[in-house]
Design a protein around this motif. Structure first.
Motif, PDB file in Angstrom:
ATOM      1  N   ILE A   1       9.869  -4.171  37.535  1.00 50.45           N
ATOM      2  CA  ILE A   1      10.687  -5.095  36.744  1.00 50.45           C
ATOM      3  C   ILE A   1      11.836  -5.603  37.608  1.00 50.45           C
ATOM      4  CG2 ILE A   1      12.196  -5.312  34.737  1.00 50.45           C
ATOM      5  CD1 ILE A   1      10.551  -3.166  33.364  1.00 50.45           C
ATOM      6  N   LYS A   2      12.001  -6.908  37.667  1.00 48.74           N
ATOM      7  CA  LYS A   2      13.071  -7.511  38.452  1.00 48.74           C
ATOM      8  C   LYS A   2      14.314  -7.678  37.575  1.00 48.74           C
ATOM      9  CE  LYS A   2       9.959 -10.023  41.543  1.00 48.74           C
ATOM     10  NZ  LYS A   2       9.559 -11.360  42.057  1.00 48.74           N
ATOM     11  N   GLY A   3      15.446  -7.312  38.132  1.00 49.30           N
ATOM     12  CA  GLY A   3      16.693  -7.419  37.387  1.00 49.30           C
ATOM     13  C   GLY A   3      17.109  -8.873  37.172  1.00 49.30           C
ATOM     14  N   VAL A   4      17.362  -9.240  35.942  1.00 53.46           N
ATOM     15  CA  VAL A   4      17.803 -10.597  35.589  1.00 53.46           C
ATOM     16  C   VAL A   4      18.994 -10.478  34.652  1.00 53.46           C
ATOM     17  CG1 VAL A   4      17.155 -12.782  34.511  1.00 53.46           C
ATOM     18  CG2 VAL A   4      15.448 -11.471  35.788  1.00 53.46           C
ATOM     19  N   LEU A   5      20.028 -11.234  34.941  1.00 55.42           N
ATOM     20  CA  LEU A   5      21.195 -11.203  34.068  1.00 55.42           C
ATOM     21  C   LEU A   5      20.837 -11.787  32.706  1.00 55.42           C
ATOM     22  CD1 LEU A   5      24.044 -12.329  36.489  1.00 55.42           C
ATOM     23  CD2 LEU A   5      23.671 -10.046  35.567  1.00 55.42           C
TER      24      LEU A   5
END
Length: 789
Positions: A476-480
């Motif tokens: 999972i890629k961190g996204v604001l």
């Protein structure tokens, strides 16, 4: 749960995968472990052959031995009573690391000793698994033991153990097959189910036993019979796997029941069939019914318990413990095998009273209905193979459980939205198929068939979680996050709590935060013991009831601070209280407690000792701040655990919104004052918008009036008449003196009021003010029957 590597390898091929890698991989798919260790921690061990053994010339206990280790013959001094020539033994070489320390070259009684001959107890195997001879003497290996080889490998003790800490909802992980499925999903491997088919004799168990289920707390009860068993020692592989799983081996029959429980996660119970009779009844226990359990203790039961009974009496506590009368002993020949599904709540209640066990733990979490038949057949298979039993044909019993897979539907869009990922249809299908879930996809929606072994997967969010953990949370890629924020986003209750809290802090009180849970004694303070909410499984007796008032919690804070030499305690709390009538309810409250010195003027350092009127002044200031001061009233009241003459209800208009006063001396021997307000009722009050009003530029006129009144007359009644009689020119009126001394007749008192008159358009004349005061005096006399002093 402790997981033996060798045990797990029976159901899934993990050769080539290190135990540490296995533990870490299962962590990556959402499981936790506490440790990875060898079952036997001893190192540098070897099988030795005793080629010479002579008694020490100066000792009756020591032996001087020459032992062949395969690559050398060493001299070792040994004091074991069973040491003799020709034995095959376990030898710890010089440098070996044992739980008792590192083995070194040494001189014992004048003779050189190069190593140590070991008893089982010296290898680090827990003592609860050992027999008497394993502790008192050296371990004697079979004659065919290969000299020079690793004894742990020869004995099957070269095992490694992972101590997993599985979450409580994963009932499937309390079995080796369940862990094999999880391992297979992690490594994309297939599992091997254990063999459970054996040759059966012609005699049918249904011709012998009748099963009668008389309670809805038993969803399934299956029975199978094995004749002619020979009770003895278990095969080495069963003993070793049980010990690695932290279960003590007993004999082949008892060990097989535990072994199958570990395999399938399905507890079994073995009855001595000759003691059981031909009828098995499953029913609720009767109140005060007694049964002597396997531990020899007589247990008194009630209707919440489930028992297995014959025509005469209860013979087992369902899901918890068997009865002593039908226990399997060394003389047992015929066995009736029980495999069942009982109500998990009932088993939990009974096990808390009697004993928490490996079996009850599994019943409490739930049993896979599709495993009870394979488990009972597996037990019969093992009794046939390792206890020489003859298995009767068929399975008897009742089974009302559903064997169908659960159907759960979820869209690809929902999965990606929740996980914050961009998975393809193939990614989702691959993740679910690795878990051995059947999946189909149509019109953007997955239909998932969840096997009954996964009791924790029931809704689409469960499916999403399974996809996420198997695909890999690390991907999972961190996204604001993108969120809309609006000012003033607090709720009405939050705003009110903030307003009340700020005002009370400004008045010198400190905010506290206390537990919502109290003891039964504390929860009885300041209420009539009705509508209390009890926890079904409290952490302790001191935290078993949800509070119905905040005052008990504040009193606990006061007692703690007073015990630690606090001279003054002025505190408040905004929190919820809890009730139960037809339904459970949660209500917001604000409460306060005052004791000791109270700072009335911080600039000048002026303090007063808190009394009833101090607290009343604080509350009056709060309600003035809220714009409710003109409708605020205090009325004398009697309440539980409050001082009978220093307690008042707090009203806004005619509605009681709380109460205040001194805590009863029987509850607290210190002069402690408290209040509690219903926040909902305060919020429901309508308050007009505050309007600016300038000060009058004309001088005010002040008049004092003192009335002789009966002692039981309320000052507020007089004040109300004064305000109505004085009209719009009256800008303020308050009591400034109460007198009951000389010059005042018995049963009477003098109350003096200060009246202030103000006009915004002219200077008031004495004549005008006197006329108003005369009207006030007349109305007070006419309506209340009191005279001017």
């Amino acid at each position: 749960m402790k997981v033996s590597r060798k045990f797990l390898n029976d159901y899934i091929d993990i050769n080539g995968i290190s135990t540490q890698n296995l533990a870490d991989r299962l962590v990556s798919v959402g499981n936790e472990y506490d440790s990875v260790s060898k079952f036997v921690p001893a190192t540098n061990l070897v099988i030795g052959h005793v080629v010479e053994c002579e008694m020490h010339p100066d000792s009756k206990k020591l032996h001087i031995c020459k032992i062949d280790l395969g690559d050398e013959i060493v001299q070792i001094v040994c004091g074991a009573p069973n040491m003799r020539k020709g034995l095959k033994v376990i030898v710890a070489r010089v440098g070996a690391n044992l739980p008792g320390g590192v083995i070194k070259k040494a001189k014992l009684a004048g003779y050189e000793s190069n190593g140590m001959v070991c008893a089982f107890s010296e290898l680090g195997i827990p003592h609860k698994f050992l027999r008497k001879e394993d502790i008192e003497g050296i371990y004697e290996l079979p004659e065919d033991a290969p000299v020079g080889e690793d004894p742990l490998k020869y004995l099957g003790l070269d095992d490694e153990v992972i101590d997993f800490d599985f979450t409580s909802n994963r009932a499937d992980m309390l079995s080796m097959i369940g862990i094999a499925y999880e391992t297979g999903a992690a490594y994309e491997k297939d599992i091997k189910l254990p063999e459970n088919e054996c040759e059966e004799i012609a005699e049918d168990v249904n011709d012998i036993y009748k099963i009668d289920v008389k309670t809805d707390k038993c969803m399934a009860y299956l029975g199978k019979m094995v004749r002619g068993v020979k009770v003895g020692e278990s095969p080495e592989f069963i003993r070793n796997r049980l010990m690695a799983s932290d279960i003590r081996p007993i004999n082949n029959v008892v060990d097989i029941s535990n072994y199958v429980m570990l395999e399938y996660g399905t507890p079994l119970h073995f009855f001595d069939a000759d003691k059981l009779g031909n009828k098995v009844i499953v029913r609720n226990a009767r109140d005060d019914e007694e049964i002597v359990t396997l531990d020899g203790i007589s247990r008194k039961l009630d209707e919440s318990d489930i028992v297995i009974a014959n025509d005469k009496e209860a013979v087992a506590l369902a899901g918890v413990m068997g009865g002593l009368d039908t226990e399997v002993t060394n003389e047992t020949k015929n066995i009736f095998i029980e495999c069942a599904i009982f109500d998990k709540t009932s088993v939990r209640v009974t096990s808390k009273k009697i004993l928490r066990s490996e079996s009850s733990n599994r019943f409490e979490k739930g049993i896979d209905p599709n495993r009870i038949l394979p488990a009972i057949k597996r037990a019969a298979y093992l009794l046939n193979k390792y206890a020489s039993g003859s298995v009767l044909k068929g399975v008897t019993g009742v089974d009302k459980t559903s064997k169908d897979d659960k159907v759960v539907k979820v869209t690809l869009d929902k999965i990606n939205k929740v996980l914050g990922m961009n998975l393809t249809k193939e990614d989702v299908i691959d993740s679910l198929e690795r878990l051995k879930f059947k999946v189909s996809f149509k019109d953007g929606e997955f239909t998932v068939l969840v096997p009954t072994r996964r009791l924790d997967v029931n809704i689409r969010e469960d499916i999403i979680e399974e996809v996420g953990r198997i695909y890999g949370y690390d991907k999972i890629k961190g996204v604001l996050p993108e969120v809309s924020i609006r000012c003033g986003g607090r709720s009405k209750l939050e705003e009110m709590n903030r307003t009340l809290g700020d005002k009370l802090i400004g008045l010198g009180l400190n905010q506290v935060l206390t537990y919502s849970l109290l003891s039964d004694r504390q929860s009885s303070l300041f209420n009539d013991d009705k509508n209390k909410v009890y926890l079904l499984n409290p952490m302790s007796e001191d935290r078993k009831v949800l509070r119905t008032t905040l005052l008990a919690s504040l009193l606990e804070v006061f007692e703690y601070n007073y015990a630690h030499n606090a001279e003054s305690v002025n505190i408040f709390e905004t929190a919820s209280v809890y009730f139960t009538d037809d339904n459970y309810s949660e209500k917001p409250r604000i409460a306060g407690l005052m004791y000791g010195d109270y700072m009335v003027n911080a600039w000048e350092g002026v303090k007063v000792w808190v009394n009833f009127y101090t607290l009343k002044g604080v509350l009056t200031s709060v309600f003035d701040y809220l714009g409710l001061g003109s409708r605020l009233k205090f009325e004398a009241a009697e309440r539980k655990d409050m001082h009978p003459y220093r307690c008042a209800n707090i009203l806004i208009g005619r509605e009681v919104i709380g109460y205040m006063g001194q805590v009863h001396p029987n509850v607290c021997d210190k002069e402690v004052y408290v209040f509690e307000l219903d926040t909902d009722k305060i919020m429901n009050q309508k308050v007009k918008n505050i309007k600016y009003k300038e000060y009058s530029k004309y001088p005010s006129v002040s008049k004092d009036l003192a009335f002789l009144v009966p002692k039981d007359m309320k000052s507020e009644d007089i004040l109300e008449v004064i305000k109505r009689s004085a009209g719009r020119l009256l800008s303020d009126a308050f009591v400034f003196d109460v007198y009951e001394g000389d010059g005042v007749s018995d049963g009477m008192k003098s109350i003096a009021y200060n009246l202030t008159f103000t006009s915004f358009d002219r200077t008031l004349s004495d004549e005008e003010v006197n006329k108003i005061t005369e009207n006030v005096v007349k109305n007070v006399h006419d309506k209340l029957g009191v005279n001017l002093r």
